[in-house]
Scaffold this motif. Sequence first.
Motif, mmCIF file in Angstrom:
data_model
loop_
_atom_site.group_PDB
_atom_site.id
_atom_site.type_symbol
_atom_site.label_atom_id
_atom_site.label_comp_id
_atom_site.label_asym_id
_atom_site.label_seq_id
_atom_site.Cartn_x
_atom_site.Cartn_y
_atom_site.Cartn_z
ATOM 1 N N THR A 12 0.837 -1.200 0.000
ATOM 2 C CA THR A 12 0.000 0.000 0.000
ATOM 3 C C THR A 12 0.871 1.248 0.000
ATOM 4 N N GLU A 13 1.905 1.242 0.816
ATOM 5 C CA GLU A 13 2.789 2.402 0.923
ATOM 6 C C GLU A 13 3.516 2.674 -0.393
ATOM 7 N N LYS A 14 3.985 1.617 -1.036
ATOM 8 C CA LYS A 14 4.695 1.762 -2.313
ATOM 9 C C LYS A 14 3.754 2.294 -3.390
ATOM 10 N N LEU A 15 2.528 1.765 -3.436
ATOM 11 C CA LEU A 15 1.569 2.220 -4.430
ATOM 12 C C LEU A 15 1.179 3.674 -4.175
ATOM 13 N N ALA A 16 1.028 4.037 -2.918
ATOM 14 C CA ALA A 16 0.722 5.432 -2.584
ATOM 15 C C ALA A 16 1.866 6.345 -3.031
ATOM 16 N N ALA A 17 3.101 5.905 -2.814
ATOM 17 C CA ALA A 17 4.267 6.703 -3.230
ATOM 18 C C ALA A 17 4.351 6.824 -4.741
ATOM 19 N N ARG A 18 4.015 5.752 -5.454
ATOM 20 C CA ARG A 18 4.055 5.773 -6.923
ATOM 21 C C ARG A 18 2.994 6.675 -7.532
ATOM 22 N N THR A 19 1.856 6.786 -6.853
ATOM 23 C CA THR A 19 0.706 7.463 -7.457
ATOM 24 C C THR A 19 0.400 8.836 -6.884
ATOM 25 N N GLY A 20 0.878 9.105 -5.677
ATOM 26 C CA GLY A 20 0.526 10.367 -5.026
ATOM 27 C C GLY A 20 -0.843 10.329 -4.386
ATOM 28 N N ILE A 21 -1.385 9.135 -4.243
ATOM 29 C CA ILE A 21 -2.695 8.944 -3.615
ATOM 30 C C ILE A 21 -2.463 8.579 -2.145
ATOM 31 N N ALA A 22 -3.289 9.108 -1.266
ATOM 32 C CA ALA A 22 -3.148 8.852 0.164
ATOM 33 C C ALA A 22 -3.230 7.355 0.479
ATOM 34 N N ASP A 23 -2.446 6.936 1.460
ATOM 35 C CA ASP A 23 -2.441 5.528 1.887
ATOM 36 C C ASP A 23 -3.854 5.021 2.180
ATOM 37 N N ARG A 24 -4.642 5.819 2.885
ATOM 38 C CA ARG A 24 -5.988 5.362 3.271
ATOM 39 C C ARG A 24 -6.882 5.152 2.051
ATOM 40 N N THR A 25 -6.678 5.945 0.989
ATOM 41 C CA THR A 25 -7.458 5.763 -0.237
ATOM 42 C C THR A 25 -7.034 4.482 -0.940
ATOM 43 N N VAL A 26 -5.741 4.238 -0.996
ATOM 44 C CA VAL A 26 -5.251 2.994 -1.592
ATOM 45 C C VAL A 26 -5.777 1.806 -0.800
ATOM 46 N N THR A 27 -5.759 1.909 0.515
ATOM 47 C CA THR A 27 -6.285 0.835 1.365
ATOM 48 C C THR A 27 -7.753 0.584 1.077
ATOM 49 N N SER A 28 -8.523 1.643 0.906
ATOM 50 C CA SER A 28 -9.958 1.461 0.627
ATOM 51 C C SER A 28 -10.178 0.806 -0.734
ATOM 52 N N LEU A 29 -9.297 1.073 -1.674
ATOM 53 C CA LEU A 29 -9.412 0.448 -2.990
ATOM 54 C C LEU A 29 -9.003 -1.025 -2.964
ATOM 55 N N ARG A 30 -8.196 -1.387 -1.985
ATOM 56 C CA ARG A 30 -7.767 -2.781 -1.848
ATOM 57 C C ARG A 30 -8.811 -3.636 -1.146
ATOM 58 N N ALA A 31 -9.758 -3.012 -0.483
ATOM 59 C CA ALA A 31 -10.757 -3.752 0.289
ATOM 60 C C ALA A 31 -11.617 -4.625 -0.619
ATOM 61 N N LYS A 32 -12.150 -5.692 -0.034
ATOM 62 C CA LYS A 32 -12.966 -6.628 -0.813
ATOM 63 C C LYS A 32 -14.196 -5.955 -1.409
ATOM 64 N N ASN A 33 -14.739 -4.966 -0.717
ATOM 65 C CA ASN A 33 -15.944 -4.294 -1.202
ATOM 66 C C ASN A 33 -15.615 -2.986 -1.920
ATOM 67 N N ALA A 34 -14.406 -2.883 -2.458
ATOM 68 C CA ALA A 34 -13.964 -1.641 -3.104
ATOM 69 C C ALA A 34 -14.887 -1.236 -4.250
ATOM 70 N N GLY A 35 -15.472 -2.194 -4.935
ATOM 71 C CA GLY A 35 -16.365 -1.875 -6.043
ATOM 72 C C GLY A 35 -17.651 -1.215 -5.606
ATOM 73 N N ASP A 36 -17.953 -1.293 -4.292
ATOM 74 C CA ASP A 36 -19.168 -0.675 -3.771
ATOM 75 C C ASP A 36 -19.011 0.828 -3.584
ATOM 76 N N VAL A 37 -17.781 1.292 -3.559
ATOM 77 C CA VAL A 37 -17.497 2.715 -3.374
ATOM 78 C C VAL A 37 -17.049 3.286 -4.707
ATOM 79 N N LYS A 38 -17.736 4.316 -5.157
ATOM 80 C CA LYS A 38 -17.373 4.922 -6.437
ATOM 81 C C LYS A 38 -16.210 5.891 -6.222
ATOM 82 N N HIS A 39 -15.107 5.586 -6.882
ATOM 83 C CA HIS A 39 -13.916 6.424 -6.776
ATOM 84 C C HIS A 39 -13.798 7.318 -8.006
#
Length: 116
Positions: A12-39
């Motif tokens: 998560t930390e590496k992906l956040a560093a690569r993209t400039g997206i906050a760790d917590r947002t990357v974590t939410s996208l990794r969640a099993k129900n990530a498709g339920d939240v429109k990003h």
Amino acid sequence: MAWYIKKTGVTTEKLAARTGIADRTVTSLRAKNAGDVKHELNLLVALAVGLHMTPEHANLLINLNGQFLRKKKPIERYYMYLLSIGYFYCVADCNDFLIAHDMPPLTDNDNISDFD
């Protein structure tokens, strides 16, 4: 997206560093129900580029989030282009390309710390 992250072994930390997206947002996208939240579309494109996804996997990520890229919208045409070549570039390069074409960047380059 979680399966793709697991496949590539990116933290998560590496992906956040690569993209400039906050760790917590990357974590939410990794969640099993990530498709339920429109990003936001720009974040999905940044994640696809940051993971060096193939265009097919990138479109699947976007579609699973209930969104589609449409050729009628200029910014989405640019996103299509970036996804077609994005697995060769980093998010900062894509941001520079968008800015050079008077489009908003995917994320803020100041938040990107890993230019791989």
